[in-house]
Design a protein around this motif. Structure first.
Motif, PDB file in Angstrom:
ATOM      1  N   ASP A  78       0.869  -1.175   0.000  1.00 34.34           N
ATOM      2  CA  ASP A  78       0.000   0.000   0.000  1.00 34.34           C
ATOM      3  C   ASP A  78       0.908   1.228   0.000  1.00 34.34           C
ATOM      4  O   ASP A  78       1.444   1.607   1.051  1.00 34.34           O
ATOM      5  CB  ASP A  78      -0.901  -0.016   1.246  1.00 34.34           C
ATOM      6  CG  ASP A  78      -1.892   1.148   1.226  1.00 34.34           C
ATOM      7  OD1 ASP A  78      -1.857   1.966   0.278  1.00 34.34           O
ATOM      8  OD2 ASP A  78      -2.701   1.235   2.172  1.00 34.34           O
ATOM      9  N   GLY A  79       1.101   1.800  -1.159  1.00 34.18           N
ATOM     10  CA  GLY A  79       2.032   2.930  -1.261  1.00 34.18           C
ATOM     11  C   GLY A  79       3.415   2.478  -0.834  1.00 34.18           C
ATOM     12  O   GLY A  79       3.957   1.501  -1.346  1.00 34.18           O
ATOM     13  N   GLY A  80       3.968   3.157   0.173  1.00 34.79           N
ATOM     14  CA  GLY A  80       5.316   2.816   0.634  1.00 34.79           C
ATOM     15  C   GLY A  80       5.332   1.700   1.665  1.00 34.79           C
ATOM     16  O   GLY A  80       6.392   1.358   2.184  1.00 34.79           O
ATOM     17  N   ARG A  81       4.176   1.142   1.971  1.00 31.26           N
ATOM     18  CA  ARG A  81       4.132   0.142   3.044  1.00 31.26           C
ATOM     19  C   ARG A  81       3.925  -1.261   2.482  1.00 31.26           C
ATOM     20  O   ARG A  81       3.013  -1.491   1.690  1.00 31.26           O
ATOM     21  CB  ARG A  81       2.976   0.486   3.975  1.00 31.26           C
ATOM     22  CG  ARG A  81       2.883  -0.427   5.162  1.00 31.26           C
ATOM     23  CD  ARG A  81       1.904   0.119   6.163  1.00 31.26           C
ATOM     24  NE  ARG A  81       2.112  -0.508   7.447  1.00 31.26           N
ATOM     25  CZ  ARG A  81       1.438  -0.195   8.534  1.00 31.26           C
ATOM     26  NH1 ARG A  81       0.507   0.726   8.499  1.00 31.26           N
ATOM     27  NH2 ARG A  81       1.677  -0.814   9.662  1.00 31.26           N
ATOM     28  N   THR A  82       4.770  -2.173   2.921  1.00 31.39           N
ATOM     29  CA  THR A  82       4.601  -3.573   2.526  1.00 31.39           C
ATOM     30  C   THR A  82       4.251  -4.375   3.773  1.00 31.39           C
ATOM     31  O   THR A  82       4.939  -4.289   4.784  1.00 31.39           O
ATOM     32  CB  THR A  82       5.911  -4.115   1.911  1.00 31.39           C
ATOM     33  OG1 THR A  82       6.239  -3.307   0.789  1.00 31.39           O
ATOM     34  CG2 THR A  82       5.745  -5.556   1.446  1.00 31.39           C
ATOM     35  N   LEU A  83       3.173  -5.129   3.668  1.00 28.29           N
ATOM     36  CA  LEU A  83       2.694  -5.880   4.830  1.00 28.29           C
ATOM     37  C   LEU A  83       2.564  -7.343   4.492  1.00 28.29           C
ATOM     38  O   LEU A  83       1.995  -7.686   3.461  1.00 28.29           O
ATOM     39  CB  LEU A  83       1.290  -5.398   5.200  1.00 28.29           C
ATOM     40  CG  LEU A  83       1.054  -4.415   6.328  1.00 28.29           C
ATOM     41  CD1 LEU A  83      -0.448  -4.268   6.527  1.00 28.29           C
ATOM     42  CD2 LEU A  83       1.725  -4.876   7.614  1.00 28.29           C
ATOM     43  N   TRP A  84       3.051  -8.223   5.347  1.00 31.82           N
ATOM     44  CA  TRP A  84       2.717  -9.644   5.244  1.00 31.82           C
ATOM     45  C   TRP A  84       2.098 -10.088   6.556  1.00 31.82           C
ATOM     46  O   TRP A  84       2.089  -9.328   7.508  1.00 31.82           O
ATOM     47  CB  TRP A  84       3.909 -10.505   4.855  1.00 31.82           C
ATOM     48  CG  TRP A  84       5.272 -10.082   5.283  1.00 31.82           C
ATOM     49  CD1 TRP A  84       6.159  -9.338   4.570  1.00 31.82           C
ATOM     50  CD2 TRP A  84       5.931 -10.403   6.515  1.00 31.82           C
ATOM     51  NE1 TRP A  84       7.318  -9.170   5.281  1.00 31.82           N
ATOM     52  CE2 TRP A  84       7.216  -9.822   6.479  1.00 31.82           C
ATOM     53  CE3 TRP A  84       5.572 -11.125   7.654  1.00 31.82           C
ATOM     54  CZ2 TRP A  84       8.136  -9.936   7.524  1.00 31.82           C
ATOM     55  CZ3 TRP A  84       6.476 -11.250   8.699  1.00 31.82           C
ATOM     56  CH2 TRP A  84       7.745 -10.658   8.624  1.00 31.82           C
ATOM     57  N   GLU A  85       1.558 -11.269   6.558  1.00 31.42           N
ATOM     58  CA  GLU A  85       0.721 -11.858   7.612  1.00 31.42           C
ATOM     59  C   GLU A  85      -0.735 -11.456   7.350  1.00 31.42           C
ATOM     60  O   GLU A  85      -1.110 -10.281   7.405  1.00 31.42           O
ATOM     61  CB  GLU A  85       1.138 -11.464   9.037  1.00 31.42           C
ATOM     62  CG  GLU A  85       2.394 -12.180   9.514  1.00 31.42           C
ATOM     63  CD  GLU A  85       2.283 -13.704   9.475  1.00 31.42           C
ATOM     64  OE1 GLU A  85       1.225 -14.266   9.810  1.00 31.42           O
ATOM     65  OE2 GLU A  85       3.269 -14.350   9.081  1.00 31.42           O
ATOM     66  N   SER A  86      -1.529 -12.497   7.107  1.00 30.78           N
ATOM     67  CA  SER A  86      -2.915 -12.248   6.704  1.00 30.78           C
ATOM     68  C   SER A  86      -3.698 -11.468   7.771  1.00 30.78           C
ATOM     69  O   SER A  86      -4.524 -10.616   7.432  1.00 30.78           O
ATOM     70  CB  SER A  86      -3.618 -13.564   6.359  1.00 30.78           C
ATOM     71  OG  SER A  86      -3.423 -14.513   7.361  1.00 30.78           O
ATOM     72  N   ALA A  87      -3.432 -11.730   9.062  1.00 30.31           N
ATOM     73  CA  ALA A  87      -4.192 -11.005  10.097  1.00 30.31           C
ATOM     74  C   ALA A  87      -3.889  -9.504  10.026  1.00 30.31           C
ATOM     75  O   ALA A  87      -4.802  -8.669  10.092  1.00 30.31           O
ATOM     76  CB  ALA A  87      -3.850 -11.554  11.484  1.00 30.31           C
ATOM     77  N   ALA A  88      -2.604  -9.169   9.878  1.00 33.14           N
ATOM     78  CA  ALA A  88      -2.233  -7.750   9.813  1.00 33.14           C
ATOM     79  C   ALA A  88      -2.821  -7.098   8.558  1.00 33.14           C
ATOM     80  O   ALA A  88      -3.271  -5.937   8.598  1.00 33.14           O
ATOM     81  CB  ALA A  88      -0.709  -7.620   9.818  1.00 33.14           C
TER      82      ALA A  88
END
Ligand SMILES: N[C@@H](CCC(=O)N[C@@H](CS)C(=O)NCC(=O)O)C(=O)O
Length: 207
Positions: free
Chosen positions: A56-66
């Motif tokens: 999301d823009g500059g943010r990379t997230l893993w882990e489905s809950a997060a």
């Protein structure tokens, strides 16, 4: 936002939430069968080499809950409540990852993933142990749900999307869902949502 997905259980949770919220997502298919999750480009996004991943823009997230939390918070949705229910949501997410998803995940791996990807024979001892554990934890869930529509308070939340993740695969994974009537009714309720029944985006067909 880009959501990296494949049609398996963890991305399923996130795709269902994204579809329910009508989040503005560009879906990127990561073919686990072809090892695309182990490519250097993908590992740079998610060093675990697992799906899903959200950018999301500059943010990379893993882990489905997060990722579910992020999508719901971004939409100011009650799926991630801002009141006391939030603690209950965290309780159920934690319980799921520590217990329920673990034993359901073993049954899913042994009966669905292994044959799908040719990963060898069923480990019968693992299946027997996971089936016993699943029954034990499903009884706890059944007790909680016998007079409730949803897991946390009176409304649907990401806890429902997370804890129910294995139930669409109950039949092929040989999960004894039918023995737990309140869990079955709760899953029937989720199945009334288009986003739960059909969470995955359509795959572009190569010309
Ligand atoms: N805790 C992670 C688990 C992700 C996960 O295990 N994803 C599976 C698909 S359901 C995967 O990418 N497996 C590929 C592999 O293990 O090589 C999450 O919730 O996102």
């Amino acid at each position: 936002m880009q959501l990296y997905w494949f049609d398996t259980a963890n991305p399923r949770k996130v795709c269902a939430v994204a579809k329910y919220l009508q989040s503005p997502i560009e879906y990127v298919h990561v073919d686990l069968g072809r090892g695309e999750h182990r490519s250097p480009a993908y590992l740079a996004l998610n060093p675990n080499g697992r799906v899903p991943t959200l950018v999301d823009g500059g943010r990379t997230l893993w882990e489905s809950a997060a990722i579910m939390c992020h999508l719901a918070a971004r939409s100011d949705s009650e799926l991630w409540p801002q009141d006391d229910r939030q603690i209950d949501v965290i309780r159920w997410l934690s319980w799921d990852l520590a217990h329920f998803y673990k034993c359901g995940g073993t049954l899913y791996f042994e009966h669905v993933i292994k044959p799908r990807f040719g990963l060898g024979d069923t480990d019968r001892a693992a299946v027997a142990q996971a089936t016993n554990e699943w029954r034990r934890f499903a009884a706890i869930l059944d007790g909680h749900l016998h007079d409730r529509r949803w897991l946390a308070g009176n409304g649907l939340s990401i806890a429902d999307f997370a804890v129910a993740a294995m139930l669409p695969y109950a039949q092929p994974a040989r999960i004894p869902l039918g023995e737990f009537s309140a869990v079955q009714r709760w899953h029937d309720r989720l199945n009334e949502l288009d986003a739960w029944r059909e969470p995955f985006p359509e795959l572009a067909v190569a010309a």
